[in-house]
Structure formats: C-alpha cells, structure tokens
Design an enzyme around this catalytic site. Structure first.
Site, mmCIF file in Angstrom:
data_model
loop_
_atom_site.group_PDB
_atom_site.id
_atom_site.type_symbol
_atom_site.label_atom_id
_atom_site.label_comp_id
_atom_site.label_asym_id
_atom_site.label_seq_id
_atom_site.Cartn_x
_atom_site.Cartn_y
_atom_site.Cartn_z
ATOM 1 N N LYS A 66 0.460 -0.645 8.241
ATOM 2 C CA LYS A 66 -0.568 -1.606 7.816
ATOM 3 C C LYS A 66 -1.289 -2.313 8.968
ATOM 4 O O LYS A 66 -1.928 -3.348 8.770
ATOM 5 C CB LYS A 66 0.000 -2.676 6.857
ATOM 6 C CG LYS A 66 0.848 -2.150 5.715
ATOM 7 C CD LYS A 66 0.373 -0.869 5.104
ATOM 8 C CE LYS A 66 -0.875 -0.967 4.294
ATOM 9 N NZ LYS A 66 -1.236 0.381 3.747
ATOM 10 N N HIS A 127 4.282 6.090 12.609
ATOM 11 C CA HIS A 127 4.701 4.686 12.581
ATOM 12 C C HIS A 127 6.021 4.538 13.330
ATOM 13 O O HIS A 127 6.669 3.482 13.246
ATOM 14 C CB HIS A 127 4.930 4.207 11.137
ATOM 15 C CG HIS A 127 3.697 4.111 10.299
ATOM 16 N ND1 HIS A 127 2.508 3.607 10.752
ATOM 17 C CD2 HIS A 127 3.473 4.443 8.995
ATOM 18 C CE1 HIS A 127 1.607 3.633 9.782
ATOM 19 N NE2 HIS A 127 2.165 4.141 8.711
ATOM 20 N N SER A 157 -0.169 -7.248 3.658
ATOM 21 C CA SER A 157 -0.716 -5.911 3.392
ATOM 22 C C SER A 157 0.395 -4.935 2.990
ATOM 23 O O SER A 157 0.234 -4.122 2.068
ATOM 24 C CB SER A 157 -1.440 -5.412 4.649
ATOM 25 O OG SER A 157 -2.023 -4.154 4.427
#
Ligand code: PPS
Length: 312
Positions: A66, A127, A157
């Site tokens: 995010k 990520h 988020s």
C-alpha cells in the site's frame, strides 16, 4: 528443515493456492518465513523466490504493501518503454510487472514463472523485506526502486485492502487491525522493520529511495529522478504524457491498473484506487489511537535516520 519451512510446506500440502475466486474464497492465513508473517500458502518461498535468478538488467520495485507500488510500477514501465505504449494501455499491470511472491492459481501462473518467460529488461514487483529478497538481485547489482509511505496512511489503506480483497487474511475490526499492524502481525510483517531495513541498505546497493508523499507533492520531479536512475533520456512531451497517464484519476479509471477485473477484489466494499491522498489517516484514527501510534512510532523509529515529511 527449520520449523518455519516445515510450516510453509505443511501449508502448501493443505492448500495449493487454487481455491475459488469469489468473495466466498477462503481467506489466507499467515505463516512465518524467517520470522516474517507471509501468505506462504501461495508459493514455495525457498524453492522459487529465494532461488530466483535475477538478470543484471532486471528492475525491482520494492515496497511495503500500500505504499504506491502500482503507481511507481506504471511510471517505471512507461519510462523503460519510452512512453505510454499500446502494451501499457492494453495489458494489466500484473502481467507487465509480475509479482514475484504470487503463487500459481487458476487465474495466473506464479510470478516467477511469468518472469521466466518475459523478455528483458524485466520489471519485478515485490513486497519482500530486505532479508527475504533473492540474493541474485544483490549479486547482479540490479537497480531497485523502493517506495516508502507514511505508516498511518499505509495502515488505513491496508485495512481497506484487506476488507475488499478476499485473498488477504481476515482483517478483523478496525481496532483489531490497528493493533495487528502496530505489532507487525500482518502480511509482510512489520512496517517499521521493512522501511528501516530498506533505508539502511540503500547506499550499499543500487537503490533509489522514493517517498509516496513526494510523488504526490511533485510527481514530475520524482519521475525525473527515476528517469535519471534508470539511465534514460526522455523528451519533455513524453514526461508530460507519463505524468498525465499515471495521475490518480486516470489510474482509477484504467482497468489495467485499478484491479477492477480481479473478481476477488470487491470494489464496492472499497475501491483499490481508494483515495490516493496524503493524510487520510486523520479521517480514521481516534485521538487515543493516534497517541498510542505516536508512542510506538517514537520507540520503533528512535534509532533510524529515516524521516518522513511532517506534512501529513
Ligand atoms: S498494493 O496492493 O500493495 O500493491 O497497493 P499499492 O499499489 O502499493 O498501494 C495502493 C495505494 O496507492 C494509491 N495509489 C495512488 N495514489 C496517488 N496517485 C496514484 N496514481 C496512485 N495509484 C495508486 C491507492 O489509491 C492506494 O492508496 P489509498 O490510500 O488506499 O487510496
């Protein structure tokens, strides 16, 4: 085999990542990989990701979830392609920049398998925290672009993303997710560890460190930094076209970037392209949560020189 890997393999035996695609799909569980909570039921970390063979011209986009991953990928892809090409306009972001951790499913091959069939230069999304990145990225001195976003907006988020994406673990209530995030018990682990560890290695490797807040404040300036980092030269009109193409309103309306075609992402619950703003946390944190967050933030960030803008 260490316990964490056994856990991972046990999970793989139970779930091959091919379960359904609707809102009824079983939500993922978290499994520990080297101390980091991961959705490992969707891939065999040690066999595929750790052993991934990066090429010297691979460009790795690394972020905590995010932080603006989809945005920077669109920018980098446009830059590497010399502008907003037909391919960029017609192919989903996920097929142009495969997500290396993504496991095989009925809807797509595993990220590493997609990468294996792609022409170079390949754009790779991850990520992963520093310690889980395939050593071949470091060995090949690959260019890496890391985007960091302030923790409060990431938390908000990430919460809404968990609610709308039925392949993510169950988030629980807002209050529960708030605590899970602060204690790092969410997918890809602690935001604090992620951003500070990537910050610490940026000068030892070829890492361009970008802040989401800077991208929002002056997109052109940050795009030019990326152009320079990638060793490209682009005409002013092409740069203008890239900034326009990657504006929030355009990416929100673009099915190649807005996740709308993904049936397990229920946009009516919360759109993937949700707000695209700095400071939305103020609409969600209570005063008490903010105090608690600030206290934990001061403690966890005391030893790092990493600073986010105060302007949020
Ligand atoms: S993911 O699922 O981890 O890959 O998500 P990621 O792409 O990292 O982050 C999604 C958030 O980034 C916002 N976003 C943008 N903001 C401004 N401009 C542009 N062009 C843009 N594209 C994506 C998106 O809206 C999500 O943030 P929130 O705060 O939820 O709106």
């Amino acid at each position: 085999m260490p316990e964490t890997q056994k856990e991972c393999h046990k999970d793989m035996d139970k779930d091959d990542g091919t379960s359904g695609s609707s809102s009824e799909e079983k939500r993922a569980k978290l499994y520990m990989v080297e101390g980091v909570p991961m959705m490992t039921n969707r891939y065999v970390y040690n066999e595929k990701i750790r052993n991934y063979k990066a090429k010297a011209d691979d460009v790795l986009v690394a972020t905590y979830p995010k932080a603006g991953t989809t945005w920077i990928i669109e920018i980098v892809d446009c830059i590497l392609s010399g502008g907003v090409t037909e391919k960029i306009k017609s192919q989903p972001s996920g097929s142009r920049a495969p997500f290396i951790e993504l496991g095989q499913s009925p809807y797509s091959p595993a990220g590493v398998d997609m990468l294996d069939t792609m022409p170079s230069p390949r754009l790779v999304k991850t990520h992963l925290p520093v310690k889980l990145v395939s050593p071949s990225f470091w060995d090949n001195n690959c260019r890496i672009i890391y985007v960091a976003r302030n923790a409060k907006d990431v938390l908000v988020s990430y919460y809404f993303f968990h609610k709308m994406n039925f392949r993510m673990p169950e988030p629980g209530s807002w209050e529960e997710f708030f605590e899970s995030f602060l204690s790092g018990k969410v997918a890809w682990g602690s935001w604090f560890d992620h951003v500070t560890n990537w910050w610490d290695i940026r000068e030892r490797h070829r890492v361009l460190f970008i802040f989401y807040e800077d991208l929002v404040q002056d997109t052109m300036r940050e795009v030019e930094r990326v152009v320079h980092f990638l060793g490209q030269t682009l005409e002013r009109t092409t740069l203008d076209e890239i900034v326009k193409h990657t504006a929030f309103s355009n990416m929100k309306d673009n099915p190649m970037t807005n996740f709308a075609p993904l049936t397990w992402c229920i946009q009516e619950i919360s759109p993937f392209m949700r707000k695209g703003k700095v400071g939305d946390w103020k609409n969600h944190f209570t005063v008490a949560q903010n105090e608690r967050f600030e206290e934990e933030y001061r403690r966890r960030m005391a030893k790092t020189s990493l600073r986010f803008t105060d302007d949020f």
